[in-house]
Design an enzyme around this catalytic site. Structure first.
Site, PDB file in Angstrom:
ATOM      1  N   ASP A 465       0.829  -1.205   0.000  1.00 49.66           N
ATOM      2  CA  ASP A 465       0.000   0.000   0.000  1.00 49.66           C
ATOM      3  C   ASP A 465       0.867   1.261   0.000  1.00 49.66           C
ATOM      4  OD1 ASP A 465      -1.832   1.989   0.440  1.00 49.66           O
ATOM      5  OD2 ASP A 465      -2.704   1.103   2.230  1.00 49.66           O
ATOM      6  N   TRP A 467      -0.808   4.210  -0.955  1.00 48.62           N
ATOM      7  CA  TRP A 467      -1.905   5.171  -1.143  1.00 48.62           C
ATOM      8  C   TRP A 467      -2.572   5.526   0.188  1.00 48.62           C
ATOM      9  CZ3 TRP A 467      -1.264   0.552  -3.723  1.00 48.62           C
ATOM     10  CH2 TRP A 467      -0.807   0.648  -5.045  1.00 48.62           C
ATOM     11  N   ASP A 468      -2.052   5.031   1.312  1.00 47.23           N
ATOM     12  CA  ASP A 468      -2.654   5.248   2.624  1.00 47.23           C
ATOM     13  C   ASP A 468      -4.050   4.641   2.697  1.00 47.23           C
ATOM     14  OD1 ASP A 468      -2.972   6.048   5.213  1.00 47.23           O
ATOM     15  OD2 ASP A 468      -3.141   8.183   4.795  1.00 47.23           O
ATOM     16  N   MET A 469      -4.186   3.425   2.201  1.00 49.13           N
ATOM     17  CA  MET A 469      -5.461   2.711   2.237  1.00 49.13           C
ATOM     18  C   MET A 469      -5.567   1.822   3.473  1.00 49.13           C
ATOM     19  SD  MET A 469      -7.344   3.656  -0.175  1.00 49.13           S
ATOM     20  CE  MET A 469      -7.195   4.635  -1.657  1.00 49.13           C
ATOM     21  N   ASP A 470      -4.992   2.293   4.587  1.00 51.51           N
ATOM     22  CA  ASP A 470      -5.053   1.502   5.812  1.00 51.51           C
ATOM     23  C   ASP A 470      -6.492   1.246   6.232  1.00 51.51           C
ATOM     24  OD1 ASP A 470      -5.450   4.175   6.335  1.00 51.51           O
ATOM     25  OD2 ASP A 470      -4.171   4.256   8.089  1.00 51.51           O
TER      26      ASP A 470
END
Length: 800
Positions: A465, A467-470
């Site tokens: 990741d 894209w900061d898709m945490d």
């Protein structure tokens, strides 16, 4: 008077000429980067109309009629009959057409023989074109937006978790399962229009000097995001400065307040989403038999007597434990907790937020379990040793820079399992140099044994990741009918707008999930995953990839600017890796479904999710020039981080980053409405039941103003929704400061009211003496720019 009325139309001519020149110049730039030729052609037409008007030629009417009619044809060809997409293309041009029909404008154009056919009938050109444009706009706005449908599933008996009394709300999601479903049914679609304010209380905790709306400029984004708990006759809530308060559930009268005097100066945002409640086993403690355990924004946790509000002396040091222990060096503001700990089976389990995008090797994201009586640590789960359970002792430093779990955790009490929503190893936008365990566990659901911390399974929702898709919240747990039996399932929402449905005992998908190829052209030094997981067996709230002809704006000019920016930026659709130039990331880290997650009606097997749609621009730049200029001073990780002037420094990597929402110069989104939706998904048929825009533009406006017409575009939202057995969905969340009740069967708004401040929190419901209340925190959100305050507002049906 006739002579005065027939004066040369200077104003009209100059306006048309200037607007035309702007469109023509911008249109030429757009063509140069591969965009639509319309703006150049229309700009030339408008400029020529202006010149003809200045010359008092009726040919101006003929020419603009052709331009407007061509604009209508072009607009329909680009976006069809979608009202909001037609608006920036047709409203302003139609207004110009109607302006030319005004008598004093037409009289100014009458030169020579006004009875010649070309002059006599010239007025019909803009008139007919304007009528056609208006008809098209009206027809466009009459088209349905979203999905119209009706839920038909009957409520199944025996599906409500009865571990919490029906009248209470004992966890963030009412029960540990996180479904946010209240079994109370006194308030129904038939009587909800009778709801009135039962009580309203102010906590007293408001923004302090220097923490104004949009407070990130002052270093503090102040938010009131709490979902209160209700136990017996008392409501418990925490505030933006980590105050904890107890209120009478029937009247709202404050019983006690506790201020931990948190040092929030280093924190980039201030929020507390909730507290935890704990009942100590008989004979285990002589003080604080019932406890409120709450996070404190300077990386502490406090335990308070639920009756008196006094710190529990046997918990840690005089009621507090320091969460920086075992983390090594923690720079100021790099670690704190905003979500309530999960307190279950005599364990207090929490992780915490780690400052995004600052450095490689930040403090550990390890999840820790403590004794809720003594505050002593019992176990830690460290991604650096994912198959082990760590029992920290003196000198232990948990693995630095690992993915963290900052959102609300959920749990299955029967199987003694806690579910962790993991984020990323820092920094978010550059993955070069990440360790194998970082890549294996980022953006994953992790199941652990509550008592021992023993790992059970994990499932990754986004690979490598950048894209900061945490995962910002734990999954919601629900039993689903499959193959003639009930399967223990979980549903994990995420920022991508996908819903992963897994068997919560095994971690295996129970709906079809596949790997799809995605772009792989990351910056030098980084290697992207060639595929990403997609749960194609479930409906998705992921937005369609952006294309130039679907971009938006309030007017043709700012829409044109969005098109130019789009063509100049790097964009390959979803999962476009950040580049060494402006890169559009969509969906981005502020949505689609953020920390509020989704709610589930366990009886009807319906999932309700409010979604957010806003693209971001991300730009990576080589570090050298920024350090040389002093914009990003050198830092070796010791001491506190220097001022980096709003740039994501990403220390320890070759790059710095710039991240911001993609808005045009008017502050208007470049993606088209709806910007916020509310959706119902049937978890048995895996189909969308209904979907509608949620919220309007009344509290938004150009250039950051907060006044506008209530246009039903759907609007940006932060905060969750909750469901009641009475068949209602309650939601604040939207940037218009409204609180709404939605019929769960149809998705229609059947009650709404103005809140005293932004309701950017998840509401809850409880009962006292047989009376059902619906309660929401209304204190605004600094990042969203909603009206701030310190209100708790409870609604109920009239008594008697």
């Amino acid at each position: 008077m006739a002579e005065r009325a027939a004066r040369r139309p200077y104003f009209t001519g100059i306006v048309f000429l200037l607007v035309g020149l702007v469109l023509a110049v911008g249109g030429g730039m757009l063509i140069a980067v591969g965009g639509s030729p319309y703006y150049l052609i229309a700009g030339i037409g408008l400029a020529a109309t202006g010149v003809l008007a200045l010359r008092r030629s009726v040919a101006a009417l003929w020419l603009y009629g052709v331009v407007l009619l061509g604009t209508v044809i072009w607009a329909i060809g680009e976006v069809g009959m979608n009202g909001w997409s037609l608006e920036p293309r047709l409203v302003a041009p139609t207004v110009l057409g109607l302006w030319l029909l005004l008598p004093w404008v037409r009289r100014g154009l009458r030169t020579g023989d006004s009875q010649r056919p070309a002059a006599k009938y010239a007025v019909f050109a803009p008139a007919i074109a304007s009528v056609i444009a208006i008809v098209v706009l009206i027809a466009g706005f009459l088209q349905p937006v979203g999905v119209e449908g009706t839920a038909t599933a009957s409520a199944l008996p025996g599906q409500v978790d009865n571990s919490v009394p029906d009248s209470d709300w004992a966890f963030y999601g009412r029960t540990p399962k996180g479904d946010r479903f209240s079994p109370l049914g006194q308030i129904t679609p038939a009587n909800v229009n009778q709801l009135k304010v039962a009580w309203q209380t102010q906590t007293g905790d408001r923004m302090r000097p220097g923490e104004d709306i949009g407070g990130t400029d002052a270093g503090h984004e102040f938010n009131f995001e709490a979902t209160p708990l209700k136990i017996a006759d008392t409501v418990y809530v925490c505030t933006g400065h980590s105050w904890v308060e107890a209120l009478d559930a029937a009247t709202g009268k404050i019983k006690w307040k506790f201020d931990p005097h948190a040092d929030t100066n280093p924190d980039v945002y201030l929020a507390c989403r909730g507290v935890a409640y704990y009942v100590a086993p008989a004979g285990k403690t002589n003080t604080c038999a019932t406890r409120i355990i709450s996070p404190v924004l300077d990386a502490r946790v406090v335990a308070l007597d639920a009756v008196t509000g006094k710190p529990c002396e046997d918990f840690g040091t005089h009621g507090f434990i320091d969460l920086k222990q075992y983390l090594g060096h923690v720079p100021a503001g790099f670690h704190f907790v905003t979500s309530p700990p999960l307190v279950l089976h005599d364990r207090m389990i929490l992780g915490g937020w780690v400052y995004d995008n600052q450095a490689r090797g930040e403090p550990s994201g390890a999840v820790r379990a403590f004794d809720p009586i003594s505050g002593k640590i019992i176990w830690a789960w460290d991604v650096g040793h994912p198959d082990q359970v760590v029992h920290p002792g003196d000198g232990t430093v948990l693995t630095r820079g690992t993915p963290n779990a900052w959102g609300v955790y959920t749990a299955d009490a029967a199987s003694n399992t806690v579910y962790l929503p993991l984020g990323n190893a820092t920094p978010d936008y550059y993955g070069g140099g990440r360790r194998p365990f970082d890549n294996a566990y980022n953006s994953s659901i992790v199941a652990l044994d509550i008592t021992t911390g023993t790992p059970k399974w994990h499932y990754q929702t986004t690979h490598h990741d950048v894209w900061d898709m945490d995962l910002p919240i734990g999954p919601s747990l629900v039993d689903l009918p499959m193959g003639g039996k009930m399967v223990p399932a979980l549903v994990q929402s995420n920022k991508r707008g996908e819903f992963f449905v897994l068997n919560r005992m095994t971690g295996q998908p129970i709906v079809k999930t596949i790997e799809k190829p995605v772009p792989t052209d990351g910056v030098p030094g980084d290697t992207m995953s060639p595929t990403q997981p997609y749960p194609v067996g479930m409906p998705s709230l992921t937005p369609a990839d952006l294309v130039e002809h679907h971009l938006w704006g309030a007017t043709p000019i700012d829409q044109m600017l969005c098109r130019i920016q789009f063509r100049q930026a790097h964009y390959e659709g979803q999962f476009t890796p950040p580049q060494l130039k402006k890169t559009i990331v969509y969906p981005a880290f502020d949505g689609v479904v953020d920390w509020h997650g989704a709610s589930i009606d366990p009886t009807r097997k319906l999932l309700i999710a409010n979604a957010n749609y806003i693209p971001f621009m991300v730009t990576m730049k080589p570090r050298g020039p920024f350090q040389a200029s002093g914009k990003v001073p050198a830092w070796n990780g010791s001491g506190n981080e220097p001022d980096t002037h709003g740039i994501a420094p990403q220390y320890g990597t070759p790059y710095v980053g710039m991240v911001h929402p993609w808005l045009n110069p008017l502050g208007v989104p470049c993606n088209p409405p709806p910007w916020g939706t509310l959706t119902a998904i049937d978890l048995t048929t895996h189909k969308v039941v209904w979907q509608h825009p949620i919220g309007d533009t009344r509290a938004t406006g150009l250039f950051g103003t907060h006044t506008n017409l209530p246009m039903k575009t759907g609007i940006f939202n932060i905060g969750g929704n909750m469901i009641t057995a009475g068949g209602l969905v309650f939601i604040g969340a939207t940037a218009d400061n409204m609180f709404r009740a939605i019929d769960i069967n149809t998705g229609k708004t059947i009650w709404s009211t103005q809140l005293p401040a932004g309701g950017n929190a998840t509401p809850m419901s409880y009962a006292v003496n047989g009376r059902q209340y619906v309660l929401i925190a209304a204190g605004g959100h600094g990042g969203l720019g909603t009206k701030t305050g310190d209100y708790l507002v409870a609604y109920a049906l009239p008594q008697g």
